[in-house]
Design a protein around this motif. Structure first.
Motif, PDB file in Angstrom:
ATOM      1  N   GLN A  20       0.826  -1.214   0.000  1.00  0.00           N
ATOM      2  CA  GLN A  20       0.000   0.000   0.000  1.00  0.00           C
ATOM      3  C   GLN A  20       0.858   1.261   0.000  1.00  0.00           C
ATOM      4  N   GLN A  21       2.143   1.084   0.397  1.00  0.00           N
ATOM      5  CA  GLN A  21       3.096   2.205   0.403  1.00  0.00           C
ATOM      6  C   GLN A  21       4.014   2.165  -0.815  1.00  0.00           C
ATOM      7  N   GLY A  22       3.718   1.284  -1.771  1.00  0.00           N
ATOM      8  CA  GLY A  22       4.557   1.181  -2.962  1.00  0.00           C
ATOM      9  C   GLY A  22       5.879   0.471  -2.720  1.00  0.00           C
ATOM     10  N   ARG A  23       5.909  -0.404  -1.713  1.00  0.00           N
ATOM     11  CA  ARG A  23       7.122  -1.163  -1.394  1.00  0.00           C
ATOM     12  C   ARG A  23       6.841  -2.642  -1.546  1.00  0.00           C
ATOM     13  N   LEU A  24       7.851  -3.359  -2.045  1.00  0.00           N
ATOM     14  CA  LEU A  24       7.785  -4.812  -2.120  1.00  0.00           C
ATOM     15  C   LEU A  24       8.695  -5.350  -1.033  1.00  0.00           C
ATOM     16  N   VAL A  25       8.152  -6.158  -0.131  1.00  0.00           N
ATOM     17  CA  VAL A  25       8.960  -6.711   0.958  1.00  0.00           C
ATOM     18  C   VAL A  25       8.917  -8.232   0.904  1.00  0.00           C
ATOM     19  N   VAL A  26      10.010  -8.845   1.346  1.00  0.00           N
ATOM     20  CA  VAL A  26      10.097 -10.302   1.414  1.00  0.00           C
ATOM     21  C   VAL A  26      10.669 -10.677   2.775  1.00  0.00           C
ATOM     22  N   GLN A  27      10.426 -11.923   3.163  1.00  0.00           N
ATOM     23  CA  GLN A  27      10.906 -12.408   4.457  1.00  0.00           C
ATOM     24  C   GLN A  27      12.317 -12.976   4.325  1.00  0.00           C
TER      25      GLN A  27
END
Ligand code: ZN
Length: 135
Positions: A20-27
């Motif tokens: 929703q903030q335009g970020r792609l995150v991974v674990q």
């Protein structure tokens, strides 16, 4: 009919909140270093619960794709043709994303794409998508 929206759960909520903030995150697993694309409560390699979310690159390459001409539901049928692809994201994960933008019949394996976010639904839910980089 509108395209469906994801239903975040306890494991996937950080992923969707970042989107929703335009970020792609991974674990990332702090115990063994594994990077995993599918959010889980523990590492898929060593089962450690010591996972942390890190920002991912917003670039990748097309590992495989399919041009869908007959969507599985009425909502998707209104969106055909569309490209469903496996994207090898720089940094080590493979995600299934749509490739948006012009030229669905010109997508090629190995082609570089950028990860972008497309608003969906009345609330503008941001869906990660891949976009062709055309010169
Ligand atoms: Zn691990």
């Amino acid at each position: 009919m509108a395209l469906p929206l994801p239903t975040p759960n306890a494991d996937s909520r950080p992923y969707w909140d970042a989107a929703q903030q335009g970020r792609l995150v991974v674990q990332h697993c702090a115990a063994c270093g594994t990077v995993q694309a599918v959010p889980r409560g523990c590492c898929g390699n060593c089962q450690s619960p010591a996972l942390e979310w890190r920002d991912s690159a917003l670039r990748g390459t097309v590992a495989s794709f399919s041009v869908v001409h007959r969507g599985p539901t009425a909502a998707f049928r209104n969106s055909t043709p569309y490209v469903l692809a496996l994207i090898d994201v720089a940094g080590g994960v493979r995600l299934m994303l749509n490739i948006i933008g012009p030229g669905p019949d010109e997508v090629q394996i190995g082609e570089e794409v950028e990860i972008t976010f497309e608003p969906r639904g009345e609330a503008g839910f941001q869906m990660p998508q891949a976009r062709r980089i055309t010169a």
